[in-house]
Design a protein around this motif. Sequence first.
Motif, PDB file in Angstrom:
ATOM      1  N   ALA A  32      18.380  69.171 -10.002  1.00 37.79           N
ATOM      2  CA  ALA A  32      19.683  69.621 -10.514  1.00 37.79           C
ATOM      3  C   ALA A  32      20.841  68.988  -9.745  1.00 37.79           C
ATOM      4  CB  ALA A  32      19.768  71.146 -10.456  1.00 37.79           C
ATOM      5  N   GLY A  33      20.535  68.072  -8.807  1.00 37.96           N
ATOM      6  CA  GLY A  33      21.589  67.292  -8.160  1.00 37.96           C
ATOM      7  C   GLY A  33      21.976  67.712  -6.759  1.00 37.96           C
ATOM      8  N   ALA A  34      21.306  68.730  -6.197  1.00 36.86           N
ATOM      9  CA  ALA A  34      21.686  69.222  -4.875  1.00 36.86           C
ATOM     10  C   ALA A  34      21.192  68.303  -3.761  1.00 36.86           C
ATOM     11  CB  ALA A  34      21.113  70.620  -4.650  1.00 36.86           C
ATOM     12  N   ARG A  35      21.884  68.390  -2.622  1.00 35.55           N
ATOM     13  CA  ARG A  35      21.395  67.787  -1.370  1.00 35.55           C
ATOM     14  C   ARG A  35      20.466  68.806  -0.723  1.00 35.55           C
ATOM     15  NH1 ARG A  35      23.650  64.366   2.815  1.00 35.55           N
ATOM     16  NH2 ARG A  35      21.802  63.490   3.806  1.00 35.55           N
ATOM     17  N   LEU A  36      19.198  68.412  -0.497  1.00 33.61           N
ATOM     18  CA  LEU A  36      18.197  69.367  -0.018  1.00 33.61           C
ATOM     19  C   LEU A  36      17.907  69.233   1.462  1.00 33.61           C
ATOM     20  CD1 LEU A  36      16.390  71.525  -1.459  1.00 33.61           C
ATOM     21  CD2 LEU A  36      17.699  70.061  -2.982  1.00 33.61           C
ATOM     22  N   GLY A  37      17.718  70.391   2.094  1.00 32.85           N
ATOM     23  CA  GLY A  37      17.087  70.451   3.402  1.00 32.85           C
ATOM     24  C   GLY A  37      15.857  71.325   3.270  1.00 32.85           C
ATOM     25  N   VAL A  38      14.765  70.928   3.922  1.00 33.12           N
ATOM     26  CA  VAL A  38      13.566  71.769   3.939  1.00 33.12           C
ATOM     27  C   VAL A  38      13.089  71.904   5.372  1.00 33.12           C
ATOM     28  CG1 VAL A  38      12.722  71.367   1.587  1.00 33.12           C
ATOM     29  CG2 VAL A  38      12.127  69.746   3.398  1.00 33.12           C
ATOM     30  N   ALA A  39      12.416  73.036   5.635  1.00 32.64           N
ATOM     31  CA  ALA A  39      11.930  73.293   6.994  1.00 32.64           C
ATOM     32  C   ALA A  39      10.609  74.035   6.950  1.00 32.64           C
ATOM     33  CB  ALA A  39      12.959  74.129   7.761  1.00 32.64           C
ATOM     34  N   SER A  40       9.741  73.715   7.905  1.00 33.63           N
ATOM     35  CA  SER A  40       8.535  74.514   8.156  1.00 33.63           C
ATOM     36  C   SER A  40       7.982  74.095   9.512  1.00 33.63           C
ATOM     37  CB  SER A  40       7.505  74.376   7.025  1.00 33.63           C
ATOM     38  OG  SER A  40       6.818  73.140   7.094  1.00 33.63           O
ATOM     39  N   ARG A  41       6.818  74.649   9.877  1.00 36.91           N
ATOM     40  CA  ARG A  41       6.298  74.405  11.229  1.00 36.91           C
ATOM     41  C   ARG A  41       5.851  72.968  11.456  1.00 36.91           C
ATOM     42  NH1 ARG A  41       1.676  78.814  11.018  1.00 36.91           N
ATOM     43  NH2 ARG A  41       1.647  77.873   8.967  1.00 36.91           N
ATOM     44  N   ARG A  42       5.130  72.437  10.478  1.00 38.53           N
ATOM     45  CA  ARG A  42       4.402  71.184  10.726  1.00 38.53           C
ATOM     46  C   ARG A  42       5.209  69.958  10.296  1.00 38.53           C
ATOM     47  NH1 ARG A  42      -1.256  72.732   8.071  1.00 38.53           N
ATOM     48  NH2 ARG A  42      -0.083  74.445   7.131  1.00 38.53           N
TER      49      ARG A  42
END
Length: 262
Positions: A32-42
């Motif tokens: 949908a056009g967003a700037r994404l950040g993702v996070a997790s442990r590994r």
Amino acid sequence: MRASFDYGGCNVMVVGGTSGINLGIAQAFAEAGARLGVASRRQEKVDAAVAQLSRVGRPALGYAFDVRDAPAVAAGLAAFAADAGPIDVLVSGAAGNFPAPATQISPNGFKSVVDIDLLGTFHVMRAAYPHMRRPGGSLINISAPQATVAMPLQAHVCAAKAGVDMATRCLALEWGPEGLRVNGVVPGPIDGTEGMARLAPDAASRRRVIASVPMRRFGDPVDVARVCLFLGSDAAGYVNGAIIPADGGWSAAGAPLPLPGP
Ligand code: COA
Ligand code: NAP
């Protein structure tokens, strides 16, 4: 009919967004056009998710931290805000689950799930708060039917997710006056996910789950993602403190999990 949303110019962070339902949510926002950040442990899961998301949309950003580590969560979310700008939508979905009878859950096993699901959600919400765009920011906690439906083998998860829902409502009251909305989404049984692999691991239990869903099918991550797209948008501008199921009616029907044994 297509449900379409325009997130161009928006920054969206999905904590726990490196696999399963949450990665599906991240993907929908990226499309949908967003700037994404993702996070997790590994780190390796973070890197793979960033590569996948960057292929469908704008270059994504990734951060490796454990939601049980409050200072690390705060540093990760501050880094995203520094890299991308104010956060428009924050999705908090990191969770842990294993099916076990209460007599087989050690104190540390119970604590691990509560630490990840409940304390982790609070750490994420609290750390995101100073970085949210206000007014207009939207925080979304990923809950589960266990929050409201008692299930065998799930005492730890039921307790933790019930706490998540109440935290959602309390923060909606506290932050609503600033134009920050806080809502929850309750996925039903979503096919191809780690959660379902743990709770319905064989063909017989999968059939029993499908038979118990009023819509007679498993959900797909996109079924959950579309509710998040709505909650993050102006279409939900007066929706605050809501906890919305995307479960084909499963929780209305009691969300029965297959019991072990014949
Ligand atoms: N039955 C009973 N106890 C279990 C268990 C099981 N199937 N799996 C783990 N535990 C216990 C461990 O024995 C340990 O307790 P102990 O120290 O008393 O022995 C405790 O839980 C913590 O286990 P550990 O593996 O050290 O925790 P972790 O922090 O590495 O992982 C979990 C957390 C256990 C929740 C792990 O399953 C996880 O990381 N899950 C994330 C993925 C997931 O669950 N996805 C589905 C989301 S719905
Ligand atoms: P999943 O693929 O295992 O997703 C969990 C995510 O959280 C992963 O990105 C995982 O990555 C991360 N994570 C786990 N522990 C973490 C921690 N301590 N710190 C930071 N990140 C952590 O599971 P899923 O089945 O798709 O479930 C996603 C969400 O939907 C969960 O909130 C779950 O309760 C909810 N839900 C799922 C279902 C279902 O059918 N699957 C149904 C109802 C609700 P790392 O391993 O790299 O940390």
